[in-house]
Design a protein around this motif. Structure first.
Motif, short mmCIF file in Angstrom:
data_model
loop_
_atom_site.label_atom_id
_atom_site.label_comp_id
_atom_site.label_asym_id
_atom_site.label_seq_id
_atom_site.Cartn_x
_atom_site.Cartn_y
_atom_site.Cartn_z
N LEU A 1 0.57 -1.72 0.02
CA LEU A 1 -0.17 0.08 -0.07
C LEU A 1 0.87 0.78 -0.18
O LEU A 1 0.47 2.19 -0.13
N SER B 1 -7.90 -8.00 -0.37
CA SER B 1 -8.72 -6.75 -0.25
C SER B 1 -8.10 -5.62 -0.36
O SER B 1 -8.59 -4.29 -1.45
N ALA B 2 -7.65 -4.65 0.43
CA ALA B 2 -7.06 -3.18 0.57
C ALA B 2 -6.23 -3.12 -0.26
O ALA B 2 -6.94 -2.10 -0.71
N HIS C 1 -2.90 3.58 5.58
CA HIS C 1 -4.41 3.38 4.80
C HIS C 1 -5.53 2.97 6.53
O HIS C 1 -4.97 2.10 7.44
N LEU D 1 -6.81 0.15 6.77
CA LEU D 1 -6.02 -1.44 6.81
C LEU D 1 -6.18 -1.45 7.92
O LEU D 1 -5.34 -2.50 9.17
N TRP E 1 -14.95 -6.74 0.99
CA TRP E 1 -14.04 -7.66 2.19
C TRP E 1 -15.53 -8.68 3.11
O TRP E 1 -15.84 -7.62 3.34
N ASN F 1 -7.90 -3.18 -4.43
CA ASN F 1 -8.84 -1.65 -3.86
C ASN F 1 -7.89 -0.67 -4.61
O ASN F 1 -8.69 0.82 -5.24
N THR F 2 -7.43 -1.01 -4.10
CA THR F 2 -6.00 0.84 -4.63
C THR F 2 -5.75 -0.11 -5.66
O THR F 2 -5.33 0.87 -6.50
#
Ligand code: ASP
Ligand code: MG
Length: 422
Positions: A80, A130-131, A85, A87, A142, A134-135
């Protein structure tokens, strides 16, 4: 709708997780439910946390947990780019919950605590993937599978409540796909009606994916692995293995039964029941053909299938007073094995004796001998290997046996089994 499952090996490193994203990117218009297991060896590491906690080694347990935490935070940061984030708050909550468990005094069974701790691996890996997805434009939701998979409280090998779970899938999972194409969730875990976490048995993520495929009426399930597909033998044990392009559900169940560590044995039934094909594909090269598992596959096309089970023990059970070992006695013997959850891999009986081959588990063998010894005399032989060959060809067997002294052998037109001294 397709169901995908990615296992620990596909999440082994930051690079591999990026490869997983590439695979998923190549299915842009599909509705995908993606089941993910824990990263690499995380489940084994968490088992050590659970063991140490239960044995009262709190500091060791806390230290092991903190190693797992660092690893996951580093992977998340690498994917990330920073630790800002949302997350990271989610990951922190998971760790805090695990730390609470470690703070408890164990009053319940080991299996209960195991399940409260070991499922953490899947929560972490799915949250991170999942995070990250998405990026990179792989928009997804999720899902905490513990809100969907309801089970009994048979910890470490929980059984799914099909009716309740189907309702959850229909009411909570299916509608997610009205607004989104991808849902990411955990394999291997579920929860009881008391909201206690459970696990479904080691390597259970294949099975979780199959339950989803069944309940969502998916068109297919794909298990993405780091190998080409299903092979006719374990390449770590035998040279010259070949890939199997097509195979039937029944044959895969047989392979798993004889000990091939291919696919979790519980996976096939939910798929077979709805005739959903199971594809095994390689995430390192998605153009490789892989294996298709379905109802009909031509047996004549199959290569000989070879399975070697190591570390076997042969138990020889003889009646002490020379009374015959007939159906009633055999049924008593089986009941004892069943009670101790010992699986018989091969058996043969005679007038006053019964021989069987089982996995070497010294604690269980001791218990078996204790229970059986009043009525029977027991002799056992360790250090054995059980070879099973389906669709054997002339010559192959001798080549594989390689002069090992054979203790027991059984043959049918399709299958041969040989138990030998290593
Ligand atoms: N992470 C779990 C295990 O290693 C479940 C799975 O991989 O399927 O057993
Ligand atoms: Mg795994």
């Amino acid at each position: 709708m397709k169901v995908f499952k990615f296992g620990g090996a596909s999440l082994e490193s930051v690079e591999r997780i990026r490869q997983v994203a590439e695979i998923v990117q190549s299915f842009p218009d599909e509705k995908l439910l993606i089941v993910i297991s824990a990263m690499a060896k995380t489940t084994n590491d968490l088992e050590k946390v659970a063991e140490n906690f239960f044995q009262g080694n709190r500091e060791i347990a806390a230290q092991l947990l903190s190693n797992i935490e660092h690893h996951h935070l580093n992977v998340a940061e690498a994917l990330l780019g920073n630790r800002e984030h949302a997350l990271f708050t989610q990951l922190q909550q998971f760790f805090t919950e695990a730390e609470w468990t470690l703070g408890e005094t164990p009053l319940r069974t080991y299996d209960y605590y195991y399940d409260q701790l070991v499922g953490l691996g899947e929560l972490l890996s799915t949250a991170i993937v999942s995070a990250f997805f998405n990026t990179v434009g792989l928009t997804n939701t999720w899902l905490d599978v513990r809100d969907i998979f309801r089970t009994d409280d048979n910890f470490r090998d929980a059984n799914i409540d099909w009716v309740y779970t189907q309702r959850q899938v229909t009411e909570k999972v299916q509608p997610l796909f009205n607004s989104i194409n991808m849902v990411i969730t955990q394999g291997f875990i579920g929860s009881t009606d008391q909201n206690e976490s459970v696990t479904l048995g080691r390597e259970g993520s294949d099975y979780s994916a199959a339950v989803f495929a069944n309940m969502l009426d998916a068109e297919s399930q794909t298990i993405w692995k780091d190998v080409e597909g299903l092979k006719n033998a374990d390449p770590k044990q035998f040279p010259n293995t070949v890939n199997i392009p097509e195979i039937s559900y029944a044959e895969v169940i047989e392979m798993a039964y004889y000990g091939a560590q291919v696919i979790h044995p519980k996976t096939i039934k939910p798929l077979q029941n709805k005739q959903i094909p199971l594809l095994v594909k390689c995430f390192l090269d998605k153009n490789l053909p892989g294996t298709v598992i379905s109802e009909t596959a031509d047996v004549k096309q199959l290569p000989p299938i070879i399975v070697l089970k190591k570390d076997q023990v042969l138990l020889n059970i003889t009646s002490k007073d020379f009374s015959f070992i007939t159906e009633d006695k055999i049924s008593d013997i089986y009941e004892i094995f069943h009670g101790l959850k010992v699986k018989i891999n091969l058996m043969q009986n005679g007038a006053i004796n019964f021989s069987c081959c089982i996995d070497n588990n010294p604690e269980k063998i001791e218990l078996l001998i204790k229970t059986l010894h009043e009525q029977f005399k027991i002799v056992y032989n360790e250090g054995l290997e059980l070879l099973t060959v389906r669709y054997y060809q002339a010559g192959l067997l001798e080549e594989l046996s390689d002069g090992h002294p054979v203790l027991l052998e059984q043959r049918s037109p399709a299958t041969i089994q040989r138990l030998w001294k290593k």
